[in-house]
Design a protein around this motif. Sequence first.
Motif, PDB file in Angstrom:
ATOM      1  N   LEU A  38      38.822  44.266  11.984  1.00  0.00           N
ATOM      2  CA  LEU A  38      40.111  44.851  11.615  1.00  0.00           C
ATOM      3  C   LEU A  38      41.053  43.743  11.170  1.00  0.00           C
ATOM      4  O   LEU A  38      41.020  42.633  11.703  1.00  0.00           O
ATOM      5  N   ALA A  39      41.897  44.062  10.206  1.00  0.00           N
ATOM      6  CA  ALA A  39      42.959  43.148   9.791  1.00  0.00           C
ATOM      7  C   ALA A  39      44.054  43.191  10.849  1.00  0.00           C
ATOM      8  O   ALA A  39      44.049  44.045  11.744  1.00  0.00           O
ATOM      9  N   THR A  40      45.023  42.293  10.757  1.00  0.00           N
ATOM     10  CA  THR A  40      46.090  42.243  11.760  1.00  0.00           C
ATOM     11  C   THR A  40      46.926  43.514  11.811  1.00  0.00           C
ATOM     12  O   THR A  40      47.576  43.784  12.812  1.00  0.00           O
ATOM     13  N   ARG A  74      43.910  47.877  10.216  1.00  0.00           N
ATOM     14  CA  ARG A  74      43.054  48.565   9.242  1.00  0.00           C
ATOM     15  C   ARG A  74      41.711  47.856   9.118  1.00  0.00           C
ATOM     16  O   ARG A  74      41.640  46.634   9.238  1.00  0.00           O
ATOM     17  N   PRO A  75      40.637  48.615   8.842  1.00  0.00           N
ATOM     18  CA  PRO A  75      39.318  48.002   8.680  1.00  0.00           C
ATOM     19  C   PRO A  75      39.301  47.040   7.495  1.00  0.00           C
ATOM     20  O   PRO A  75      39.875  47.329   6.446  1.00  0.00           O
ATOM     21  N   VAL A  76      38.624  45.918   7.665  1.00  0.00           N
ATOM     22  CA  VAL A  76      38.451  44.953   6.592  1.00  0.00           C
ATOM     23  C   VAL A  76      37.523  45.539   5.522  1.00  0.00           C
ATOM     24  O   VAL A  76      37.737  45.331   4.338  1.00  0.00           O
ATOM     25  N   PRO A 134      36.086  44.445  21.118  1.00  0.00           N
ATOM     26  CA  PRO A 134      36.693  43.159  20.763  1.00  0.00           C
ATOM     27  C   PRO A 134      37.944  43.255  19.901  1.00  0.00           C
ATOM     28  O   PRO A 134      38.853  42.441  20.058  1.00  0.00           O
ATOM     29  N   ASN A 135      38.007  44.213  18.999  1.00  0.00           N
ATOM     30  CA  ASN A 135      39.190  44.311  18.139  1.00  0.00           C
ATOM     31  C   ASN A 135      40.447  44.608  18.941  1.00  0.00           C
ATOM     32  O   ASN A 135      41.516  44.065  18.648  1.00  0.00           O
ATOM     33  N   THR A 181      52.108  43.309  12.040  1.00  0.00           N
ATOM     34  CA  THR A 181      52.590  44.668  12.278  1.00  0.00           C
ATOM     35  C   THR A 181      51.687  45.317  13.301  1.00  0.00           C
ATOM     36  O   THR A 181      50.559  44.913  13.502  1.00  0.00           O
ATOM     37  N   ALA A 182      52.175  46.327  13.948  1.00  0.00           N
ATOM     38  CA  ALA A 182      51.392  47.019  14.974  1.00  0.00           C
ATOM     39  C   ALA A 182      50.228  47.763  14.343  1.00  0.00           C
ATOM     40  O   ALA A 182      50.336  48.273  13.240  1.00  0.00           O
ATOM     41  N   PRO A 183      49.073  47.830  15.056  1.00  0.00           N
ATOM     42  CA  PRO A 183      47.935  48.569  14.541  1.00  0.00           C
ATOM     43  C   PRO A 183      48.263  50.042  14.375  1.00  0.00           C
ATOM     44  O   PRO A 183      49.067  50.587  15.119  1.00  0.00           O
TER      45      PRO A 183
END
Length: 197
Positions: A140-142, A145-147, A174-175, A194-196
């Motif tokens: 996941l990006a910061t 969202r999925p990479v 882990p994410n 930013t928040a997930p």
Amino acid sequence: MRVSTTLTAGLVSVVASGSLAQDAGAARWFAISPAAIFETGDSWTEGGVVHRLYGVQACLRGTSFTNASGVRRDCGEASLAMLVALIRDLQPQCHRAAAPSNSRTVFVFCVATRSGGAGAGSRIDLGTAMIASGFGFASLATDGRPVHQPYFVAQQVAARAKAGLWAYPDTPEPNAIILRSLRDSVPMGSPNLTAPR
């Protein structure tokens, strides 16, 4: 650990697109050397260069889950064992996806072609195999969202099927750990995180 032909024959390769395809023409396909040193369930070192599977996040070493026998096991080691087994069994060819500047890390995607059995001629993406087997996760990006969206879909299917590590209710995702750590280390209101969602 031998990967069953049912698992590998049923997996479909992911077609690289977007930023992966842009860098793909510049490099050649390569096999993973028997001299490679495996460090995590998503990376290995070869010739002083760290190769990391693009879009894949392994379980973190030092985190643990309780197996069906009630024994606590290192989650990162379980991911690592599956990566080594898949590479040994599938003997994939890898291609450079991206290399951050000033870094000794190269992101790769790896693909194997089945030579026999029911899946003869089918292509198996190593990242998809790790995630669909339940021993890897979609990075996941910061922003949460999925990479790589197809990997996230494979993860959802594995989670619903309780494949691999998903079979154990205390598996440390882990994410969630990584994003929580990032949020805790960045001052409130920072534009860098930013928040997930």
